[in-house]
Write a protein that holds these residues in place. Structure first.
Motif, PDB file in Angstrom:
ATOM      1  N   PRO A  59       0.901  -1.298  -0.080  1.00 51.19           N
ATOM      2  CA  PRO A  59       0.005   0.094  -0.152  1.00 51.19           C
ATOM      3  C   PRO A  59       0.890   1.266   0.086  1.00 51.19           C
ATOM      4  CG  PRO A  59      -0.801  -1.594   1.723  1.00 51.19           C
ATOM      5  CD  PRO A  59       0.534  -2.320   1.040  1.00 51.19           C
ATOM      6  N   PRO A  60       0.261   2.445  -0.644  1.00 52.74           N
ATOM      7  CA  PRO A  60       1.010   3.575  -0.625  1.00 52.74           C
ATOM      8  C   PRO A  60       1.363   4.217   0.915  1.00 52.74           C
ATOM      9  CG  PRO A  60      -1.048   4.022  -1.238  1.00 52.74           C
ATOM     10  CD  PRO A  60      -0.831   2.579  -0.969  1.00 52.74           C
ATOM     11  N   ALA A  61       2.259   5.112   1.041  1.00 51.16           N
ATOM     12  CA  ALA A  61       2.631   5.593   2.320  1.00 51.16           C
ATOM     13  C   ALA A  61       1.288   6.460   2.873  1.00 51.16           C
ATOM     14  CB  ALA A  61       3.696   6.651   1.891  1.00 51.16           C
ATOM     15  N   HIS A 221      -6.257  11.335   1.308  1.00 48.63           N
ATOM     16  CA  HIS A 221      -5.784   9.846   1.135  1.00 48.63           C
ATOM     17  C   HIS A 221      -5.731   9.357  -0.243  1.00 48.63           C
ATOM     18  CE1 HIS A 221      -7.520  10.382   5.123  1.00 48.63           C
ATOM     19  NE2 HIS A 221      -7.042   9.216   5.563  1.00 48.63           N
ATOM     20  N   ARG A 222      -4.835   8.332  -0.470  1.00 50.97           N
ATOM     21  CA  ARG A 222      -4.665   7.752  -1.595  1.00 50.97           C
ATOM     22  C   ARG A 222      -5.190   6.402  -1.742  1.00 50.97           C
ATOM     23  NH1 ARG A 222       1.462   7.626  -3.032  1.00 50.97           N
ATOM     24  NH2 ARG A 222       0.592   6.901  -5.016  1.00 50.97           N
ATOM     25  N   PRO A 223      -6.315   6.182  -2.667  1.00 55.65           N
ATOM     26  CA  PRO A 223      -6.815   4.702  -2.530  1.00 55.65           C
ATOM     27  C   PRO A 223      -5.958   3.803  -3.045  1.00 55.65           C
ATOM     28  CG  PRO A 223      -7.816   6.168  -4.418  1.00 55.65           C
ATOM     29  CD  PRO A 223      -6.818   6.995  -3.654  1.00 55.65           C
ATOM     30  N   TYR A 224      -5.932   2.586  -2.698  1.00 49.74           N
ATOM     31  CA  TYR A 224      -5.189   1.594  -3.260  1.00 49.74           C
ATOM     32  C   TYR A 224      -5.871   0.151  -3.328  1.00 49.74           C
ATOM     33  CZ  TYR A 224      -4.643   0.075   1.928  1.00 49.74           C
ATOM     34  OH  TYR A 224      -4.767  -0.132   3.067  1.00 49.74           O
ATOM     35  N   ARG A 225      -5.658  -0.859  -4.113  1.00 44.27           N
ATOM     36  CA  ARG A 225      -6.140  -2.013  -4.303  1.00 44.27           C
ATOM     37  C   ARG A 225      -5.033  -3.017  -3.963  1.00 44.27           C
ATOM     38  NH1 ARG A 225      -9.352  -1.491  -9.972  1.00 44.27           N
ATOM     39  NH2 ARG A 225     -11.042   0.057  -9.276  1.00 44.27           N
ATOM     40  N   PRO A 226      -5.565  -4.248  -3.541  1.00 43.33           N
ATOM     41  CA  PRO A 226      -4.397  -5.290  -3.556  1.00 43.33           C
ATOM     42  C   PRO A 226      -3.670  -5.545  -4.827  1.00 43.33           C
ATOM     43  CG  PRO A 226      -6.266  -5.869  -2.172  1.00 43.33           C
ATOM     44  CD  PRO A 226      -6.736  -4.852  -2.939  1.00 43.33           C
ATOM     45  N   SER A 227      -2.348  -5.820  -4.650  1.00 38.67           N
ATOM     46  CA  SER A 227      -1.397  -5.940  -5.949  1.00 38.67           C
ATOM     47  C   SER A 227      -1.671  -7.411  -6.313  1.00 38.67           C
ATOM     48  CB  SER A 227      -0.152  -5.648  -5.634  1.00 38.67           C
ATOM     49  OG  SER A 227       0.827  -5.948  -6.634  1.00 38.67           O
ATOM     50  N   PRO A 228      -1.912  -7.774  -7.433  1.00 35.41           N
ATOM     51  CA  PRO A 228      -2.113  -9.088  -7.887  1.00 35.41           C
ATOM     52  C   PRO A 228      -0.858  -9.786  -8.018  1.00 35.41           C
ATOM     53  CG  PRO A 228      -3.351  -7.583  -9.527  1.00 35.41           C
ATOM     54  CD  PRO A 228      -2.697  -6.890  -8.572  1.00 35.41           C
ATOM     55  N   ALA A 229       0.433  -8.914  -8.250  1.00 34.58           N
ATOM     56  CA  ALA A 229       1.675  -9.825  -8.392  1.00 34.58           C
ATOM     57  C   ALA A 229       2.022 -10.046  -6.797  1.00 34.58           C
ATOM     58  CB  ALA A 229       2.610  -8.739  -8.756  1.00 34.58           C
ATOM     59  N   ARG A 334       8.405  -2.571   6.852  1.00 34.57           N
ATOM     60  CA  ARG A 334       8.788  -1.096   6.988  1.00 34.57           C
ATOM     61  C   ARG A 334       9.363  -0.628   5.720  1.00 34.57           C
ATOM     62  NH1 ARG A 334      10.083  -2.163  12.344  1.00 34.57           N
ATOM     63  NH2 ARG A 334       8.991  -0.981  13.922  1.00 34.57           N
ATOM     64  N   VAL A 335       9.068   0.500   5.017  1.00 34.80           N
ATOM     65  CA  VAL A 335       9.703   1.097   3.775  1.00 34.80           C
ATOM     66  C   VAL A 335      10.266   2.366   4.353  1.00 34.80           C
ATOM     67  CG1 VAL A 335       9.541   1.574   1.470  1.00 34.80           C
ATOM     68  CG2 VAL A 335       8.453  -0.512   2.320  1.00 34.80           C
ATOM     69  N   ASP A 336      11.380   2.686   4.383  1.00 35.88           N
ATOM     70  CA  ASP A 336      11.997   4.033   4.836  1.00 35.88           C
ATOM     71  C   ASP A 336      11.377   4.466   6.050  1.00 35.88           C
ATOM     72  OD1 ASP A 336      13.081   4.292   2.103  1.00 35.88           O
ATOM     73  OD2 ASP A 336      11.377   5.357   1.376  1.00 35.88           O
TER      74      ASP A 336
END
Length: 660
Positions: A59-61, A221-229, A334-336
């Motif tokens: 998911p995005p930050a 807010h930024r919407p996101y969907r589960p990544s198929p990859a 964690r990312v960054d």
């Protein structure tokens, strides 16, 4: 308790071995589970680092909001029951504490639901001018059609027209519904098909009902969907027997994969003993409370909440569908430095249960063998020790025969305490035998040695009697003669006692009718006891094995004793009866009672209660008759006793003789 039972009870203390083995097994199973937990935490850390290397899959930050895939088109009624699992919980923003919202998508259409807490209702229509102080929700959307602001407001429940920010018309048709709630209102809206959402911000406009209003705006807010990859590739990182999920910060499932190992306790070949062992191990383990069944799209267990805050958390729980424990470990991704997702891994303790099962089979088997061996050895030792002590007891009981002779005592060669005790008994009996032999020969030696001095004294007194003695010296001469006669009688009695003891020891036993014998000799006592009254109470027959001569001799002594104490108007009774396995021969006579202090000494040698120690004819009485009665009773394996009659009229002497 016997010595063998005491040692057997002591051997039961070896039961501490199975208990200690069980405690060791529980501790070992706990250490194995601790090792499993450490291994799963290391796996979670490795998988989380692998995911962090591909941030595009996450998911995005923050701030971000999930865009749920709806299973069906919801009914436009401002209710979320038909949203399925996406109905809640809603996303909240710290800047707008009274607002919760969620986005969903079905058939290329975007759906928005929001619930607003409002304690000062000021309702109005969305197409009214924007400067009016009414309750409204502004949705600032970044869409594929460009920026779009929706003004959501209505005066009554039901569908309403959505206007722009200033109350004007929108470039596209947006449908919406309004519903009053207990603490505010709920809004549901749907965008036309083909509109894609790239970002959004919500503003709550709260009219106070008096012409004023307050606005609170959320972050963008930024919407996101589960990544198929992500759903396709990440499960390959999981080791066998591990089930995992990737969750966003709100607890929604982004991807899942892997499978738990089969439950060994539910396999068909699992025996009752193994299932009981598993249950006992689970009861001994410290586990967290069970959770309600997790939904396929969301997970709100405590370890996930802790990981969303950036902490690693692990917990053991009982599997609600089997006899095993499940370990869940939540690791932040964690990312960054920012938590972008949560990795949740699960595995069972099937391996530890199998290892504990094998260890239990060996450990409990060995402890059981050790217990049986120790208990068996203790029982054998106790049996041998008690047998030695019984032999020592039997030898001590048979050390003296009926005549009082000391027999040879067996001496043990063992160098333990029992052997020392047998040797001490042997030395003691040797000294007793020597002293008894000395006492037995003392009477005959004294009687032999005193004959000559008595003859000298008697002849000297005879010579003095023939000489002319003054009259005043004659009484002293008579007293001297009485003393000499008493000493002579004493010497003869000691010689007689030695002969009687030897005769009693050498007497032969035979079978005869004791009742008939007592009846025959009893009739002969009538003339001897006259004018005293003689009573006989005898059975018709009483078989007995013993020496008739000794029984008659003992009865003679008892009748002579009764004759000496019974007045001429008194009564003497001879009674013979069977009591259990004994024959009781009793001689009762009226007369003086026995002193309490003399009851235990009457049957000793040289003890008499007669006045001036003389019998009915005036002869010197030395108290040897009742001692002969005691010797006769002992020769037949019985005993003699004396007591007062219950009515206090006289005494009774009793022989208790065992019957064959």
């Amino acid at each position: 308790m016997t010595l063998r039972r005491q040692l057997l009870l002591l051997a039961l203390s070896a039961l501490v071995l199975p208990w200690a083995a069980w405690r060791a097994l529980v501790q070992m199973e706990g250490l194995l589970r601790q090792g499993q937990q450490q291994a799963l935490e290391a796996t979670a850390e490795a998988v989380a680092r692998s995911l962090a290397l591909r941030p595009a899959l996450l998911p995005p930050a923050a701030p971000a909001v999930p865009l749920h895939a709806l299973a069906q088109a919801p009914r436009l009624d401002a209710r979320n029951e038909d949203w399925g699992e996406a109905a809640g919980p809603l996303v909240t923003d710290p800047a707008v504490p009274g607002l919760g919202f969620a986005f969903g998508q079905y058939n290329e259409r975007l759906w928005l639901q929001a619930q607003v807490r409002d304690e000062t209702p000021a309702r109005g229509e969305s197409h009214w001018p924007a400067d009016l102080a009414i309750d409204a929700l502004l949705a600032e959307l970044e869409t594929s059609q460009g920026p779009l602001v929706l003004r959501l407001a209505a005066r009554a429940e039901g569908p309403f027209s959505v206007a722009g920010a200033d109350g004007g018309a929108l470039p596209l048709r947006v449908e919406a519904a309004w519903r009053e709630t207990a603490g505010g209102y709920a809004v549901e809206a749907v965008l036309p098909q083909g509109v894609r959402l790239h970002g959004l911000r919500l503003v709550q406009v709260d009219g106070d009902g008096q012409g004023g209003k307050t606005e609170r705006a959320s972050a963008r807010h930024r919407p996101y969907r589960p990544s198929p990859a992500l759903a396709r590739d990440w499960a390959a990182l999981l080791p066998p027997g591990v089930r995992g999920r990737v969750l966003d910060a709100h607890g929604w499932v982004l991807a899942e994969g892997g499978a738990l190992a089969p439950d060994a306790s539910r396999e068909g070949g699992t025996g009752l003993g193994r299932r009981l062992l598993y249950r006992a191990l689970l009861r001994a383990a410290a586990v967290a409370p069970a959770l309600p069944p997790a939904t396929p799209r969301r997970d709100d267990r405590p370890e996930r909440l802790a990981a969303a805050e950036g902490a690693l958390a692990s917990r053991w729980r009982l599997d609600p569908r089997g006899t095993r424990l499940l370990l869940s470990t939540a690791m932040p991704v964690r990312v960054d430095g920012e938590v972008r997702a949560v990795l949740l891994l699960e595995r069972s303790n099937a391996e530890t249960l199998l290892l504990a099962d094998r260890a239990a089979a060996h450990l409990l088997g060995l402890t059981l063998l050790a217990f049986l061996a120790s208990a068996g050895l203790a029982f054998l030792f106790a049996t041998r020790l008690s047998a030695r002590i019984r032999r020592l007891r039997d030898a001590a009981e048979q050390a003296l025969d009926r005549s009082g002779e000391v027999r040879r005592f067996p001496v043990s060669a063992a160098r333990d305490e029992v052997g020392d005790l047998s040797r001490s008994f042997s030395r003691l009996l040797e000294e007793i035998a020597a002293y008894t032999g000395y006492l037995r020969s003392l009477a005959s030696k004294l009687s032999h040695e005193l004959h000559t001095p008595l003859a000298i004294v008697r002849s000297s007194l005879d010579n003095l009697d023939l000489s002319a003695l003054p009259a005043e010296a004659r009484p002293y001469l008579g007293r001297a003669r009485d003393g000499v006669e008493r000493m002579a009688q004493l010497v003869r009695s000691m010689s007689e006692a030695t002969r009687i003891e030897q005769a009693i020891a050498a007497a032969e036993h035979e079978d005869f009718d004791l009742a008939r014998l007592v009846a025959e000799v009893g009739e002969g006592y009538r003339a001897l006891l006259a004018p005293r009254r003689l009573e006989l109470a005898l059975p018709t027959a009483l078989p007995f094995r013993g020496s008739p001569e000794l029984v008659v001799q003992a009865l003679d002594k008892l009748i002579d004793n009764a004759r000496g104490f019974t007045p001429e108007a008194g009564r003497v009774a001879i009674t013979l009866r069977r009591v259990g396995r004994q024959a009781w021969l009793e001689v009762e006579n009226t007369g003086p009672l026995l002193p309490e202090a003399m009851r235990q000494r009457l049957f000793d040698s040289l003890v008499s209660l007669r006045e001036r120690s003389r019998d009915a004819e005036g002869a010197v009485h030395l108290g040897f008759g009742l001692h002969v009665v005691k010797l006769v009773a002992a020769a037949h394996g019985g005993e003699a006793e004396a007591g007062n009659l219950p009515d206090g009229s006289g005494v009774v002497f009793r022989l208790r003789l065992p019957l064959p």
